[in-house]
Structure formats: structure tokens, C-alpha cells
Scaffold this motif. Structure first.
Motif, PDB file in Angstrom:
ATOM      1  N   ALA A 101       0.810  -1.260   0.158  1.00 39.78           N
ATOM      2  CA  ALA A 101      -0.030  -0.090  -0.038  1.00 39.78           C
ATOM      3  C   ALA A 101       0.926   1.316   0.081  1.00 39.78           C
ATOM      4  N   ALA A 104       2.462   3.407  -3.409  1.00 41.29           N
ATOM      5  CA  ALA A 104       2.030   4.398  -4.164  1.00 41.29           C
ATOM      6  C   ALA A 104       2.948   5.721  -4.138  1.00 41.29           C
ATOM      7  N   ASN A 114       0.406   1.620  -9.670  1.00 46.89           N
ATOM      8  CA  ASN A 114      -0.097   2.582  -8.523  1.00 46.89           C
ATOM      9  C   ASN A 114      -1.580   1.759  -8.392  1.00 46.89           C
ATOM     10  N   GLU A 115      -1.956   1.144  -9.385  1.00 47.46           N
ATOM     11  CA  GLU A 115      -3.093   0.236  -8.891  1.00 47.46           C
ATOM     12  C   GLU A 115      -3.041  -0.700  -8.053  1.00 47.46           C
ATOM     13  N   GLN A 118      -2.935   0.854  -4.716  1.00 49.04           N
ATOM     14  CA  GLN A 118      -4.309   1.354  -4.191  1.00 49.04           C
ATOM     15  C   GLN A 118      -5.246   0.104  -3.978  1.00 49.04           C
ATOM     16  N   GLN A 121      -4.214  -0.799  -0.541  1.00 48.34           N
ATOM     17  CA  GLN A 121      -4.809   0.077   0.357  1.00 48.34           C
ATOM     18  C   GLN A 121      -6.260  -0.083   0.614  1.00 48.34           C
ATOM     19  N   THR A 122      -6.952  -0.289  -0.253  1.00 46.80           N
ATOM     20  CA  THR A 122      -8.361  -0.454  -0.199  1.00 46.80           C
ATOM     21  C   THR A 122      -8.615  -1.994   0.721  1.00 46.80           C
TER      22      THR A 122
END
Length: 132
Positions: A101, A104, A114-115, A118, A121-122
Motif C-alpha cells: 500500500a 504508491a 499505482n493500481e 491502491q 490500500q483498499t
């Protein structure tokens, strides 16, 4: 930007009580302990399992996270789940996902997209909100 001298809040504030400009304040907050994990935990762990192959983990890490996630699902399904065990399992999962996470901010230096960062992180946010 000039400051007005009042309090400033940057980010979400959850579970806080704030009194501004009062001389005498009396506040109470009751937080009920949750004895059994709710469906949010199960949904968050299932979402993690679905996303697992897209997180770019090393094979050993992926196996470990999968085993911990499946153990967390089994524990959560118990009549009286061991909340401490659930927290330990989810804590180990989080320890693996945090560096992804954080990718990024590091960008391509880590080789992560970056995906991917992300997505990690989600998943982390969902797990954190679902923790008993």
C-alpha cells in the motif's frame, strides 16, 4: 492560507467528541464491545482472497496471507470466535500488505503499479474497519 485561530481538522474524525468555545462541558460516549465479528469482517477477508493474486506478493507471502485469511474466516464462523486470534491473524495480513500500500508513494522504485498499491490500500482499509 491564513489561520482563523480555531481548531483545524485534517482527515476523518471517528468516535471523537469535541467541544469548542464552552466553559463547562459534560460528555459521555458509550462504545459497545462487539462479541461476534459481523459480516463486514467476512466480506473484507473474502475480498482480500479475491484480490490476492493481483497484489504482486511473493509466492511464500501469498501462501501465508491465504492461510491466515482462511483461518480468520474459520475463526469468525465459530459460535464464540477468539477475537484475539482474529486480530493476530489480521495483523499478520496487514503487516504483509502495508509495504504494498505504501508503494504508491514510492512509485516505480518498488516495481509496483499505482493500481496494485491502491488495491492493497483498499483491502487494508476494509480490514481495519472490520476488525473486531
Amino acid at each position: 492560507m491564513t489561520s482563523t485561530g480555531g481548531p483545524q481538522f485534517h482527515g476523518d474524525i471517528h468516535g471523537s467528541q469535541i467541544a469548542i468555545g464552552n466553559h463547562d462541558v459534560f460528555q459521555r460516549q458509550y462504545v459497545a464491545a462487539q462479541s461476534k465479528p459481523d459480516e463486514g469482517l467476512t466480506a473484507a477477508v473474502r475480498a482480500l482472497l479475491t484480490a490476492l493474486e493481483h497484489l504482486g506478493l511473493h509466492a511464500e507471502e501469498e501462501v501465508g496471507v491465504r492461510q491466515d485469511a482462511e483461518a480468520a474466516l474459520e475463526e469468525a464462523a465459530q459460535q464464540e470466535p477468539d477475537v484475539g486470534r482474529l486480530r493476530r491473524l489480521l495483523g499478520r495480513i496487514q503487516a504483509v500488505l502495508v509495504p504494498i500500500a505504501a508503494g504508491a508513494a514510492a512509485g516505480t522504485a518498488t516495481g509496483l503499479t499505482n493500481e496494485t498499491a491502491q488495491l492493497a490500500q483498499t483491502v487494508l482499509t476494509d480490514l481495519q474497519h472490520a476488525l473486531p
